[in-house]
Design a protein around this motif. Structure first.
Motif, PDB file in Angstrom:
ATOM      1  N   THR A 146      36.580  33.436  32.807  1.00  0.00           N
ATOM      2  CA  THR A 146      36.216  32.014  32.668  1.00  0.00           C
ATOM      3  C   THR A 146      35.226  31.738  31.533  1.00  0.00           C
ATOM      4  O   THR A 146      35.425  30.784  30.780  1.00  0.00           O
ATOM      5  CB  THR A 146      35.689  31.471  34.012  1.00  0.00           C
ATOM      6  OG1 THR A 146      36.612  31.832  35.035  1.00  0.00           O
ATOM      7  CG2 THR A 146      35.525  29.964  33.979  1.00  0.00           C
TER       8      THR A 146
ATOM      9  N   ASP B 154      25.736  40.241  36.756  1.00  0.00           N
ATOM     10  CA  ASP B 154      26.300  41.460  37.318  1.00  0.00           C
ATOM     11  C   ASP B 154      26.944  42.270  36.196  1.00  0.00           C
ATOM     12  O   ASP B 154      27.235  41.749  35.114  1.00  0.00           O
ATOM     13  CB  ASP B 154      27.326  41.166  38.428  1.00  0.00           C
ATOM     14  CG  ASP B 154      28.563  40.440  37.940  1.00  0.00           C
ATOM     15  OD1 ASP B 154      28.500  39.792  36.881  1.00  0.00           O
ATOM     16  OD2 ASP B 154      29.602  40.522  38.613  1.00  0.00           O
TER      17      ASP B 154
ATOM     18  N   ALA C 103      29.037  36.353  41.227  1.00  0.00           N
ATOM     19  CA  ALA C 103      28.376  37.555  40.707  1.00  0.00           C
ATOM     20  C   ALA C 103      29.220  38.735  41.207  1.00  0.00           C
ATOM     21  O   ALA C 103      30.445  38.650  41.205  1.00  0.00           O
ATOM     22  CB  ALA C 103      26.930  37.610  41.150  1.00  0.00           C
TER      23      ALA C 103
ATOM     24  N   LYS D   5      41.881  29.552  42.141  1.00  0.00           N
ATOM     25  CA  LYS D   5      40.545  29.361  42.737  1.00  0.00           C
ATOM     26  C   LYS D   5      40.539  28.231  43.778  1.00  0.00           C
ATOM     27  O   LYS D   5      39.498  27.946  44.381  1.00  0.00           O
ATOM     28  CB  LYS D   5      39.517  29.035  41.636  1.00  0.00           C
ATOM     29  CG  LYS D   5      39.458  30.026  40.497  1.00  0.00           C
ATOM     30  CD  LYS D   5      38.940  31.367  40.967  1.00  0.00           C
ATOM     31  CE  LYS D   5      39.076  32.449  39.911  1.00  0.00           C
ATOM     32  NZ  LYS D   5      38.243  32.258  38.745  1.00  0.00           N
TER      33      LYS D   5
HETATM   34  C1  6PG Z   1      32.605  39.865  37.162  1.00  0.00           C
HETATM   35  C2  6PG Z   1      31.987  38.498  37.269  1.00  0.00           C
HETATM   36  C3  6PG Z   1      32.506  37.761  38.484  1.00  0.00           C
HETATM   37  C4  6PG Z   1      33.361  36.615  37.958  1.00  0.00           C
HETATM   38  C5  6PG Z   1      34.350  36.120  38.972  1.00  0.00           C
HETATM   39  C6  6PG Z   1      35.305  35.122  38.357  1.00  0.00           C
HETATM   40  O1  6PG Z   1      31.992  40.795  36.699  1.00  0.00           O
HETATM   41  O2  6PG Z   1      33.787  39.982  37.516  1.00  0.00           O
HETATM   42  O3  6PG Z   1      30.724  38.310  36.892  1.00  0.00           O
HETATM   43  O4  6PG Z   1      31.613  37.286  39.401  1.00  0.00           O
HETATM   44  O5  6PG Z   1      32.528  35.578  37.532  1.00  0.00           O
HETATM   45  O6  6PG Z   1      35.084  37.209  39.441  1.00  0.00           O
HETATM   46  O7  6PG Z   1      36.056  35.800  37.394  1.00  0.00           O
HETATM   47  P1  6PG Z   1      37.112  35.111  36.450  1.00  0.00           P
HETATM   48  O8  6PG Z   1      36.359  34.230  35.548  1.00  0.00           O
HETATM   49  O9  6PG Z   1      37.775  36.231  35.723  1.00  0.00           O
HETATM   50  O10 6PG Z   1      38.056  34.349  37.330  1.00  0.00           O
END
Ligand code: 6PG
Length: 262
Positions: free
Chosen positions: A46, A74, A167, A220
């Motif tokens: 994203t 993270d 996260a 989502k």
């Molecule tokens: C990671 C992210 C995680 C991510 C979500 C959404 O390391 O994967 O920090 O929290 O923000 O999984 O992921 P997408 O943007 O790929 O849908």
């Protein structure tokens, strides 16, 4: 948890633009208030377009980059040059293209190898940054949240996983229940990439001045619906800044899949 602000946009490029505007405004406000902008970045797909926009004029010219400090919400336990590295995503898309010194980049040192050692090391680095020694000059009162023993990030950028994680706080995982530590390690979740991770905890995230959750895409929808209904079993529902703003930025596809049309 209801957001303080909900921004709904047509598509991913507009989501990136809205998030870029938020970044630029938050940076200007924080630098004006305490001379620095402390931001925590997420990985995943994203934020990629947001990061690319930040490195592009006019946005690249309106941020006082030398005053920004970058943290990671993270990180996946892969080498920093690995294609799944959250650090690499930010580094390649914008940090390496802007006048940012190595001392402004505070990434989890995955090179330590052991997940617990990476988490402990990152928390130590954050504590040294956010809780200066008693001998250091006092920070201005405006820089301290309701709990001065927690990090006071100016902005935390989060994504939402289809399973309701945010996260690397996965539903049912111990990390999502952590009440004391700022950073913990957590085993692979059910979604790819299935690797160990380190993640900021809810107390650390919720101590921020502002938290933005970016939600994009039809996959989502179910998680977004549960979030709107306040389903506390989802870690993302427990993102609730104690003395700050919660902003949701959602695109049309996610909203429609949640059963809420534009
Ligand atoms: C990671 C992210 C995680 C991510 C979500 C959404 O390391 O994967 O920090 O929290 O923000 O999984 O992921 P997408 O943007 O790929 O849908």
């Amino acid at each position: 948890m209801r957001p303080d602000e909900l921004t709904v946009v047509i598509d991913p490029p507009q989501l990136a633009l809205a998030a870029t505007r938020l970044f630029v405004a938050a940076a200007a406000e924080a630098i004006g208030r305490h001379g620095r902008f402390d931001i925590a970045l997420s990985g995943g797909s994203t934020p990629r377009q947001l990061y690319q926009l930040l490195a592009t004029a006019p946005w690249s010219r309106v941020v006082h980059w030398s005053r920004c400090h970058f943290f990671w919400v993270d990180e996946r336990l892969v080498p920093p040059d690995h294609e799944e590295s959250n650090f690499r995503l930010a580094q390649e898309t914008f940090l390496s293209k802007l006048p940012i010194a190595p001392g402004q980049i505070h990434r989890p040192r995955v090179e330590a190898g052991d997940p617990e050692a990476v988490a402990t090391g990152y928390e130590r680095e954050m504590r040294e940054f956010f809780l200066p020694s008693p001998l250091a000059p006092q920070r201005s009162p405006g820089d301290v949240g309701s709990d001065s023993h927690l990090p006071r990030l100016d902005l935390v950028l989060l994504g939402l996983g289809a399973d309701g994680h945010t996260a690397s706080l996965f539903p049912g995982a111990a990390a999502s229940q952590e009440a004391e530590r700022w950073v913990v390690s957590t085993p692979p979740g059910s979604l790819p990439p299935r690797v160990w991770r380190v993640t900021m905890t809810l107390p650390a995230i919720n101590a921020a001045r502002a938290v933005a959750i970016l939600v994009s895409g039809p996959e989502k929808g179910r998680a977004l619906k549960s979030l709107l209904e306040g389903d506390e079993s989802l870690p993302a529902s427990r993102v609730r800044p104690s003395d700050g703003k919660l902003l949701w930025m959602v695109d049309r596809a996610a909203l429609e899949a949640a059963g809420l049309g534009l």
